[in-house]
Write a protein that holds these residues in place. Structure first.
Motif, mmCIF file in Angstrom:
data_model
loop_
_atom_site.group_PDB
_atom_site.id
_atom_site.type_symbol
_atom_site.label_atom_id
_atom_site.label_comp_id
_atom_site.label_asym_id
_atom_site.label_seq_id
_atom_site.Cartn_x
_atom_site.Cartn_y
_atom_site.Cartn_z
ATOM 1 N N ASP A 153 20.974 15.669 -54.277
ATOM 2 C CA ASP A 153 20.610 15.170 -53.094
ATOM 3 C C ASP A 153 19.713 16.551 -52.677
ATOM 4 O O ASP A 153 18.881 16.419 -52.020
ATOM 5 N N ASP A 154 20.581 18.226 -52.574
ATOM 6 C CA ASP A 154 19.973 19.345 -52.803
ATOM 7 C C ASP A 154 19.187 19.703 -53.136
ATOM 8 O O ASP A 154 18.817 21.232 -53.191
ATOM 9 N N LEU A 155 18.817 19.144 -54.523
ATOM 10 C CA LEU A 155 18.116 20.299 -55.537
ATOM 11 C C LEU A 155 16.799 20.384 -54.432
ATOM 12 O O LEU A 155 15.464 19.417 -54.356
ATOM 13 N N PRO A 156 16.022 21.892 -54.492
ATOM 14 C CA PRO A 156 14.420 22.338 -54.025
ATOM 15 C C PRO A 156 13.275 21.412 -54.457
ATOM 16 O O PRO A 156 13.431 20.959 -55.809
ATOM 17 N N GLU A 157 12.816 20.540 -54.447
ATOM 18 C CA GLU A 157 11.632 20.014 -54.581
ATOM 19 C C GLU A 157 10.905 19.900 -56.172
ATOM 20 O O GLU A 157 10.422 19.256 -56.700
ATOM 21 N N SER A 158 10.573 21.669 -56.173
ATOM 22 C CA SER A 158 10.166 22.123 -57.036
ATOM 23 C C SER A 158 10.879 22.364 -58.499
ATOM 24 O O SER A 158 10.179 23.034 -59.586
ATOM 25 N N PHE A 159 11.850 22.544 -58.314
ATOM 26 C CA PHE A 159 12.701 21.665 -59.685
ATOM 27 C C PHE A 159 13.223 21.045 -60.165
ATOM 28 O O PHE A 159 13.685 20.483 -60.898
ATOM 29 N N ASP A 160 12.603 19.889 -59.163
ATOM 30 C CA ASP A 160 13.046 18.213 -60.042
ATOM 31 C C ASP A 160 11.238 18.272 -61.275
ATOM 32 O O ASP A 160 11.035 18.702 -61.233
ATOM 33 N N GLY A 161 12.856 18.013 -61.979
ATOM 34 C CA GLY A 161 12.921 17.486 -63.478
ATOM 35 C C GLY A 161 12.845 19.219 -64.307
ATOM 36 O O GLY A 161 12.215 18.832 -65.406
ATOM 37 N N TYR A 162 13.954 19.894 -63.470
ATOM 38 C CA TYR A 162 13.866 21.072 -64.743
ATOM 39 C C TYR A 162 14.790 21.253 -65.625
ATOM 40 O O TYR A 162 15.752 20.776 -65.376
ATOM 41 N N GLN A 163 14.125 21.570 -67.071
ATOM 42 C CA GLN A 163 14.869 21.120 -68.173
ATOM 43 C C GLN A 163 15.536 22.692 -68.298
ATOM 44 O O GLN A 163 15.234 23.947 -68.588
ATOM 45 N N ILE A 164 16.814 22.361 -68.567
ATOM 46 C CA ILE A 164 17.979 23.567 -68.872
ATOM 47 C C ILE A 164 18.753 23.401 -70.119
ATOM 48 O O ILE A 164 19.187 22.430 -70.775
ATOM 49 N N LEU A 403 17.561 18.531 -64.413
ATOM 50 C CA LEU A 403 18.157 18.259 -63.354
ATOM 51 C C LEU A 403 17.203 17.521 -62.129
ATOM 52 O O LEU A 403 15.459 17.968 -62.274
ATOM 53 N N LYS A 404 17.602 16.928 -61.640
ATOM 54 C CA LYS A 404 17.011 15.789 -60.520
ATOM 55 C C LYS A 404 16.911 15.695 -59.129
ATOM 56 O O LYS A 404 18.454 15.456 -59.254
ATOM 57 N N LYS A 405 15.659 15.390 -58.638
ATOM 58 C CA LYS A 405 15.925 15.487 -57.297
ATOM 59 C C LYS A 405 16.597 13.825 -56.462
ATOM 60 O O LYS A 405 16.006 13.081 -57.315
ATOM 61 N N LYS A 406 17.671 13.579 -55.992
ATOM 62 C CA LYS A 406 18.451 12.235 -55.821
ATOM 63 C C LYS A 406 16.813 11.393 -55.272
ATOM 64 O O LYS A 406 16.565 11.717 -54.532
ATOM 65 N N ALA A 407 16.793 10.177 -55.728
ATOM 66 C CA ALA A 407 16.135 9.302 -54.729
ATOM 67 C C ALA A 407 16.685 9.009 -53.466
ATOM 68 O O ALA A 407 17.740 8.660 -53.226
ATOM 69 N N LEU A 408 16.135 8.972 -52.173
ATOM 70 C CA LEU A 408 16.050 8.674 -50.940
ATOM 71 C C LEU A 408 16.802 6.746 -51.265
ATOM 72 O O LEU A 408 15.301 6.388 -51.683
ATOM 73 N N THR A 409 17.597 6.494 -50.424
ATOM 74 C CA THR A 409 17.755 4.847 -50.495
ATOM 75 C C THR A 409 17.396 4.145 -49.492
ATOM 76 O O THR A 409 17.302 5.337 -48.141
#
Length: 409
Positions: A153-164, A403-409
């Protein structure tokens, strides 16, 4: 000395017992002669490697490792056969005793051993025997890329899709095939991740083990850099050093080598990964493990200068640190990355069906992704191997986490 005598007597006793069974199954003497010679060769090699052939100052050299592997393979073969045949012999003795006590004839005689049961035992025993040999020949380099997507829920927007990409437990002192390791390293680079994290145990005991491989692992790359922490084997605690100074020098040499290879080694420290106005905290602690393992990890020190609300990734070699301390810490660690267990290098995994290894009796969190109290951990199965020079069912792992930003429901 007494332990060796007892071990040899038990081993020879098991071998003799199986020879008697083989003589009932095969009329050709060469079959059980080959078995006897092979059993003796494995035994003699094991004794030699662990006594006169022992390499000074090392707990488990490569020759000793293979001697142990071949002994384990042979013992698995023996024990499966004996499990079948001993149970049948108990039945034969009980049957003979019954006939003597209650039958028409008062002479004691045993029914003949059933040949088909011996053949079944031989066939089943061939399975672990073959699997352990395969594990030493090919399984230890059967690299697998395992991919996970974790939502927050709290992943910063710029890191949506960040791959480790995470690797762990290289154990370079065990390597014996450069082409296979080159393939594994190229597989890591093919993931083209934003971040590369190594979670400890670069060597078995000494820094010098990594020297032949340093140029190869220096080619590892990721857009936002590569970071590392120390594992329990990196401290050199498992060999006898002539002086404490030599041990300290070895550790300092390893730290220097990792940095020369391009790793940012985190020793109870943190770094910020920045994208525009957004950031995530990367924390790395020294080894912390329960059950007698070194407890050098210091969460308080490592996080003393990061904000409580920061999205935080923790690198900690031993997963027992997560279960014993991390998830109960006042700081929320969104993702912890560990290794250490190797999945015991032996088990059965069928995705969606079975996930089992004997190591589960020692570690609750032993391989893959787990979630507790809103926090994730991934326990990497390891890149290398130690002890038994192979892998069966639990393959060397390269982890890729998105890492993914959880979509709002």
């Amino acid at each position: 000395m007494l332990r060796w005598i007892i071990f040899v007597l038990i081993y020879l006793g098991l071998s003799f017992y199986i020879v008697q069974a083989l003589r009932t199954l095969f009329r050709q003497p060469w079959v059980y002669i080959i078995y006897v010679l092979l059993s003796l060769a494995v035994l003699v090699n094991f004794i030699y490697q662990f006594t006169a052939g022992e390499e000074a100052g090392r707990v488990l050299s490569r020759p000793k490792s293979y001697a142990f592997g071949f002994l384990l393979t042979m013992l698995s073969f023996k024990l499966v056969i004996i499990l079948f045949l001993f149970s049948e012999d108990i039945f034969r003795i009980l049957s003979g005793t019954y006939q003597k006590l209650f039958g028409e004839s008062k002479e004691f005689s045993l029914p003949q051993r059933r040949r088909f049961l011996g053949m079944i035992a031989l066939g089943i025993a061939a399975l672990p025997f073959g699997a352990l040999l395969y594990g030493m020949y090919k399984g230890k380099y059967n690299f697998k890329v395992l991919k996970y997507t974790l939502e927050y829920d709290d992943l910063p927007e710029s890191f949506d899709g960040y791959q480790i990409t995470q690797i762990s437990d290289i154990h370079s002192g065990s390597f014996d095939n450069r082409k296979k390791i080159e393939y594994g390293v190229s597989l890591i680079n093919k993931q083209k991740s934003d971040l590369l994290l190594f979670t400890g145990d670069m060597v078995n005991n000494k820094t010098e083990e990594m020297l032949p491989w340093a140029d190869l692992f220096s080619t590892l790359n990721a857009r936002d850099g590569k970071f590392s922490v120390l594992g329990n084997h990196d401290y050199g605690d498992y060999i006898d050093w002539e002086t404490e100074e030599l041990k300290r020098e070895n550790l300092e040499d390893l730290k220097r080598l990792q940095r020369d290879m391009g790793f940012d080694l985190l020793l109870n420290e943190h770094r910020y990964l920045q994208k525009g106005d957004d950031r995530i905290a990367l924390v790395g602690v020294e080894n912390w493990g329960k059950g007698g393992f070194k407890k050098a990890g210091d969460l308080k020190k490592a996080t003393s200068k990061i904000a409580a609300e920061d999205f935080t990734i923790l690198m900690s070699h031993d997963p027992s640190h997560w279960s014993e301390e991390v998830i109960y810490d006042k700081k929320h660690y969104h993702l912890t990355l560990s290794g250490h267990t190797h999945g015991m290098q032996f088990g059965i995994e069928i995705p969606g069906w079975v996930k089992w290894s004997p190591v589960k009796w020692r570690y609750k969190y032993w391989a893959g992704v787990y979630k507790e109290l809103g926090q994730f951990i991934n326990v990497n199965r390891g890149f290398g191997f130690l002890g038994y020079p192979g892998r069966v069912g639990i393959w060397p792992e390269i982890t890729v986490i998105t890492l993914k930003k959880k979509a709002l429901t």
